[in-house]
Design an enzyme around this catalytic site. Structure first.
Site, PDB file in Angstrom:
ATOM      1  CD  GLN A 143      -2.981   0.686   2.259  1.00 15.97           C
ATOM      2  OE1 GLN A 143      -2.434   0.652   3.468  1.00 15.97           O
ATOM      3  NE2 GLN A 143      -4.410   0.426   1.962  1.00 15.97           N
ATOM      4  N   GLY A 144       0.331   2.298  -0.764  1.00 12.70           N
ATOM      5  CA  GLY A 144       1.263   3.611  -0.602  1.00 12.70           C
ATOM      6  C   GLY A 144       0.304   4.651  -0.361  1.00 12.70           C
ATOM      7  CB  SER A 168       3.342  -3.811   5.540  1.00 10.28           C
ATOM      8  OG  SER A 168       2.760  -3.323   6.814  1.00 10.28           O
ATOM      9  CD  GLU A 215     -10.619  -5.714   5.123  1.00  7.68           C
ATOM     10  OE1 GLU A 215      -9.668  -5.700   5.779  1.00  7.68           O
ATOM     11  OE2 GLU A 215     -11.341  -4.605   4.657  1.00  7.68           O
TER      12      GLU A 215
END
Lengths: 389, 340
Positions: free
Chosen positions: A122-123, A157, A242
């Site tokens: 992710q950025g 991450s 989610e």
């Protein structure tokens, strides 16, 4: 309000159990090692278990929440590997492409994710844009049919493991904060990208955090997802993907950790000679934790029950807040049980590691403070805070 | 699959209870009138026969025993409303007392208890002073409910001795120190015949969640209205986050009650674990929410001009009714881990 185990569920559970028992690696392998995580993903793919919560038409298994829960329960039972560095691809980037991507973007990326051939990161966060994400300044300037990206992203991450990145950049410098942002697919192997590893406080076993620098990185305009300057909206589209089920594997795992800790505490007290007062304190906290983890499970079931009735719950912020703070109390008790042994970082499955590893729980993916704002403003209807100058 | 959402049918009875309480027994009934001590028994007793006629005390009791014939789910949902509206704790006496009388074959008593014309007080036994108890809400009651881990019973109040009125921290309660009869209660149902003690803990837990939601709503409403520094205090994170915590705790406690009530309904193997966890978490939540609500109200919060203190005191009372937090923790650790 009923417990109803259908034949279909029984069969599904048996199928999942048989397959997992036959395929889960016999020796524990550390997550966030690219080879471990992608090999497991490939195994899932070959067995027909990749993208269990993705729609069937996009190559997933399309499990309803009930069966998803069964799958996670069975995974926990046999200690199946976690997503590791595949998490962003499976839980976020893939689902975003499914709802907002073009045919070409989906056709290229989705199969590669499902087969474990591509790792995503992710950025979003920047050194100056954490909780206040919309103030991000990494910019993309249009040059022909490309965007030229300059700036930096941080706390990424798997940044050093990833092939692709879901990147939020400012593409309109004049629009108001949220309006000028685009969601683009960034090839992490592009010239001009530099990745700097950031060690975390949990020591040698966590080396998957990074800062990414962009120096005139050229990204084709065809990599924009959901239209130029629509990035804020695209990012929000899958935040609730989610629906609370994304944390189930972690919740199930921590219930096991708690039960192990209760056993450990009882065993150590037999030998340690601590006073009843001290034992009482530990037992008091463990009993409370048992009740709290029961409530977390109940919250999750309730959330799934509501989903099933077509009324998605707004309580995912509550589950997240409650779980992450309970988790930190749990890992703290473990430290107190261990005594001086807590200082020894013996292996990557140990209690001390768990204690250190729990600190991000109230910070990553929206701090507890942000969760409380969401609960206060969106659920309770309290007024927003004073506008910043 | 586990369906943890009450059906509209199951919610119907609780909705009837809630709309009755809102119209007839609003929280404001607890405000002091001049120097009069607002004894809740006196206020609520006037409505008891009406509540009885509406079937509120027999929701979960079988029809052939004189009840409404719904189940433990409906009864638990109703107790959440009793808690929210701070209904006199003798409601536990009426509902569980009717169940005890019915199981003990005392049909003569069941009818009057269910109708609300035979009031039932509560006994809180004093372990540090064997043979004695506090009688709560019971000066006019012919019977008083008592229970322990082994069973539940009704004590004839005419057989209580050394009755001495005492002041309670909760001024809405009628409170007396009494000596229990030397013999066992004449009406007693062991827990293996009907696990009434567990049901009692479950219903207390539901009332405690009602209290927790009551203080949450009280705080939220106040935080939207009360202004300081030219803004509603709810816009400040210090207050907003406290309210968010109250809401989160209450949501977790209610989810656990639903899990426990389902375990009770289906008599699952982990029912003791689930009910114990439910009362433990509900008690903790009710007390912490009541404390936070007082804080949110500022100086007015510790006066008797708002209801905040009643919620705190009622939470402490319900902690002590049935199994208290300390024993719940012991019991929870004695239980095997629940099956995944």
């Amino acid at each position: 309000m009923r417990i109803e185990i259908s034949d279909e569920e029984r069969e599904f559970r048996a199928e999942a159990r048989d397959w997992l028992e036959a395929h889960v690696p016999k020796v524990h392998r550390r997550a966030y090692v690219r080879q471990h995580d992608t090999e497991w993903q490939r195994t899932l793919y070959d067995g027909g278990w990749a993208g269990i919560n993705w729609p069937k038409e996009h190559g997933g298994r399309g499990l309803p929440p009930d069966q998803l829960l069964i799958w996670y329960e069975e995974c926990a039972r046999v200690h199946a590997p976690h997503w590791g560095c595949m998490a962003t691809a499976l839980m976020h980037a893939g689902p975003t492409l499914i709802v907002r991507g073009t045919e070409e973007q989906r056709a290229y990326h989705l199969p590669r994710i499902l087969k474990g051939e591509s790792v995503w990161c992710q950025g979003w966060s920047e050194p100056g844009a954490g909780s206040d994400l919309a103030s991000l300044t990494t910019r993309g300037d249009i040059d022909g049919d490309h965007l030229v990206v300059n700036g930096s992203k941080i706390w990424t991450s798997s940044g050093h493991l990833a092939d692709w990145q879901e990147l939020l950049i400012r593409t309109d410098q004049n629009a108001t904060k949220q309006k000028g942002i685009s969601w683009v697919i960034c090839d992490m192997h592009s010239p001009g990208i530099e990745v700097r590893a950031i060690p975390t406080m949990s020591g040698p076993f966590d080396s998957h955090f990074a800062q990414v620098f962009y120096n005139d990185v050229r990204i084709p305009l065809t990599n924009v997802v959901g239209g130029l300057n629509n990035g804020w909206d695209v990012a929000a589209a899958t935040l609730g993907f989610e629906r609370g089920t994304g944390f189930i594997p972690e919740q199930l795992h921590q219930v096991e950790v708690l039960e192990d800790l209760i056993k450990l505490a009882l065993e150590r007290h037999k030998r340690s000679g601590y006073s009843h007062l001290d034992e009482g304190d530990i037992m008091y906290r463990l009993a409370t934790l048992r009740a709290e983890f029961a409530a977390i499970r109940a919250l999750t079931y309730q959330s799934i029950s509501r989903d099933r009735n077509g009324t998605p719950g707004s309580e995912s912020s509550m589950i997240r807040l409650y779980f992450s703070e309970t988790l930190q109390r749990l890992t703290r008790v473990a430290i107190d049980v261990l005594g001086p042994r807590m200082m020894e970082l013996s292996d990557d499955r140990g209690w001390t590691y768990g204690y250190l590893r729990a600190f991000p729980a109230t910070i990553a993916a929206g701090t507890s403070d942000i969760q409380r704002n969401i609960i206060g403003e969106r659920i309770l209807g309290l007024p927003r805070g004073p506008k910043p100058q | 699959m586990i369906h943890l959402q009450p059906t509209p049918d199951q919610e119907e009875a609780a909705e009837a209870v809630a709309s009755f309480l809102q119209a007839e027994m609003p929280i404001e009934r607890l405000r002091p009138r001049g120097r009069e001590l607002p004894l809740i028994r006196h206020r609520d007793q006037a409505k008891w026969a009406e509540m009885g006629a509406l079937g509120f005390f027999g929701l979960g009791l079988e029809e052939d025993l004189g009840g409404v014939g719904l189940g433990v789910v409906e009864e638990t949902l109703a107790f959440r409303e009793f808690g929210r509206y701070l209904v006199a704790p003798r409601v536990l006496g009426s509902v569980l007392g009717a169940r005890v009388a019915a199981r003990a074959g005392r049909a003569d008593l069941v009818e009057g208890i269910l109708a609300g014309t035979v009031p039932v007080g509560l006994l809180l036994t004093l372990e540090d002073e064997p043979g004695t108890a506090y009688l709560v809400d019971g000066a006019d009651a012919e019977w008083a409910l008592t229970w322990n881990a082994g069973g539940a019973g009704l004590v004839d109040t005419a057989k209580l001795s050394d009755i001495e009125a005492r002041e309670s921290i909760d001024s809405t309660l009628e409170f007396a120190h009494v000596r229990l009869p030397a013999s066992e209660p004449e009406i007693w149902v062991t827990a293996d015949v009907d696990p009434i003690p567990r049901r009692g803990d479950l219903l207390c837990a539901a009332m405690l969640v009602g209290l927790s939601e009551g203080t949450r709503d009280d705080s939220v409403e106040f935080a939207k209205m009360r202004k300081q520094f030219n803004q509603p205090i709810g816009s400040f994170q210090a207050v907003k986050h406290r309210c968010a915590d109250m809401a989160t705790r209450a949501a977790a406690a209610w989810a656990q009650i639903l899990f426990a009530v389902l375990a009770e309904k289906e008599r699952t193997e982990d029912v003791v674990f689930q009910v114990t966890a439910a009362k433990l978490i509900a008690t903790d939540t009710a007390i912490r929410n009541a404390q936070a609500n007082i804080q949110n109200h500022g100086a007015t919060g510790f006066t008797s001009e708002v209801e905040a203190h009643h919620f705190l005191k009622r939470s402490h009372l319900l902690d002590q009714v049935g199994t208290n937090q300390r024993r719940l923790r012991d019991r929870l650790l004695e239980q095997p881990a629940p099956p995944a």
